[in-house]
Design an enzyme around this catalytic site. Structure first.
Site, PDB file in Angstrom:
ATOM      1  N   GLY A   8       0.846  -1.204   0.000  1.00 23.16           N
ATOM      2  CA  GLY A   8       0.000   0.000   0.000  1.00 23.16           C
ATOM      3  C   GLY A   8       0.873   1.242   0.000  1.00 23.16           C
ATOM      4  CG  ASP A  54      -4.031  -7.588  -4.857  1.00 23.71           C
ATOM      5  OD1 ASP A  54      -4.410  -7.531  -3.668  1.00 23.71           O
ATOM      6  OD2 ASP A  54      -4.807  -7.537  -5.825  1.00 23.71           O
ATOM      7  CE1 TYR A 143      -9.835   2.111   8.520  1.00 26.63           C
ATOM      8  CE2 TYR A 143     -10.536   3.242  10.519  1.00 26.63           C
ATOM      9  CZ  TYR A 143      -9.565   2.980   9.564  1.00 26.63           C
ATOM     10  OH  TYR A 143      -8.336   3.586   9.674  1.00 26.63           O
TER      11      TYR A 143
HETATM   12  N1  SER Z   1      -8.570   8.567   9.366  1.00 27.46           N
HETATM   13  C1  SER Z   1      -9.331   7.365   9.504  1.00 27.46           C
HETATM   14  C2  SER Z   1     -10.709   7.561   9.017  1.00 27.46           C
HETATM   15  O1  SER Z   1     -11.234   8.640   9.155  1.00 27.46           O
HETATM   16  C3  SER Z   1      -9.373   6.929  10.942  1.00 27.46           C
HETATM   17  O2  SER Z   1      -8.280   6.156  11.244  1.00 27.46           O
HETATM   18  O3  SER Z   1     -11.289   6.644   8.539  1.00 27.46           O
END
Ligand code: SER
Length: 324
Positions: A8, A54, A143
């Site tokens: 990345g 990847d 996330y």
């Molecule tokens: N900067 C990230 C976000 O806003 C948080 O770790 O998703």
């Protein structure tokens, strides 16, 4: 001698971390791992080796590790919080499946592994003020779910297989180099771009929405320092709270106005980002990082604002406005 692979490497953190690591270690030993469609360009391409890696392909990771005799992997592949909500399956595939691939390659080839966690690993039920290092982590976003899973899986691999996994929980990262794209804290980057371009800023979060933020040079230093830290001092591994500043839209806007008197902001709320921000801590307690590996930030809101505005003006060739 460190031989480093950054996965990345052309993203928000990677593009700057790769260049920093190429200054700290021999540039030829720092491999820029990219995916198709996000190839490195300019200095990133010219200053050292690059390889297509990847994260969803364990073979590609293993081949790059073999080819460059890699001993340290920085795993920076991820979808940020808001965009992950629109593609939760892909967020899991990259955040957890990708990490699993890195962990397995690290176990087989004896690599150390850095994978960032985030303020997003916390949720509604977490204490929001001075959030402790060890506390409730029940995030409300995919996330956050990938980040907590990542923390636990990384600690498991350290305990069970002796893989040298380490991590920090990044706050919202602010930089003038590569834009974030798809995060909840992005407004704190976008606001500087508007200020420098003389545009009125439309703020997606309401007044009073406090979150931890950090200037990129401090974040990059944290990523290098945690991997250099003396392991005998580490009581934690995955993942350390780190902090440098906490503000809401009103505070950052007032700070920018000190430097750009004509700056204007209005509110145009984004309900998804607002809900995510409300579930995240207002400020983290980073005592453990300070005690276990001497973490210390260098930038505060004032010094960051001055540096951001100066560098964005250079980037866009815009003259400094006359002070009132
Ligand atoms: N900067 C990230 C976000 O806003 C948080 O770790 O998703």
């Amino acid at each position: 001698m460190k031989n480093i692979l950054i996965i990345g490497a052309t993203g928000q953190i990677g593009s700057e971390l790769t260049m920093k690591l190429r200054k700290e270690y021999p540039a030829g030993n720092v491999v820029c791992g990219y995916i198709k469609g996000a190839e490195p360009k300019g200095a990133l391409l010219e200053s050292g080796p690059a390889e297509e890696v990847d994260i969803t392909s364990p073979q590609m990771i293993a081949d790059a590790v073999e080819k460059y005799n890699i001993d340290t992997i920085y795993n920076l592949a991820a979808l940020l919080s808001a965009v992950a909500e629109s593609r939760p399956q892909l967020a899991w595939k990259i955040g957890v499946g990708g990490l699993y691939n890195c962990l397995e390659v690290s176990r087989e080839k004896g690599c150390a592994l850095f994978t960032p966690s985030s303020i997003g690993s916390f949720g509604e039920t977490t204490p929001h003020i001075k959030t402790p290092q060890d506390t409730i982590q029940r995030p409300d976003t995919i996330y956050g779910v990938t980040k907590v899973t990542g923390e636990m899986l990384s600690d498991y691999y350290a305990r069970r297989f002796g893989v040298d996994t380490r991590s920090v929980r990044f706050p919202g990262l602010i930089s003038y180099v590569a834009p974030p794209g798809g995060g909840t804290t992005d407004y704190a980057v976008d606001i500087y771009y508007s200020a420098v371009k003389g545009e009125k800023f439309k703020c997606p979060l309401k007044p009073g929405t406090f979150m931890d933020m950090m200037y990129m040079p401090d974040a990059l230093r944290a990523a290098v320092e945690i991997m250099e830290a003396d392991p005998s001092r580490l009581k934690h591994r995955n993942s350390f709270n780190i902090a440098s500043m906490s503000f809401d839209p009103e505070i950052i806007s007032a700070k920018i106005k000190e430097y750009v008197p004509g700056f204007e902001m209005e509110y145009e709320l984004d309900p998804l980002r607002q809900a995510i921000a409300d579930s995240w801590p207002d400020s983290l307690d980073d005592t453990c990082a300070r005690e276990e590996w001497d973490w210390k930030p260098q930038y505060d809101l004032d010094s960051m604002t001055e540096d951001m505005l100066k560098n964005l003006r250079i980037k866009f060739g815009i003259a400094e406005p006359a002070m009132a």
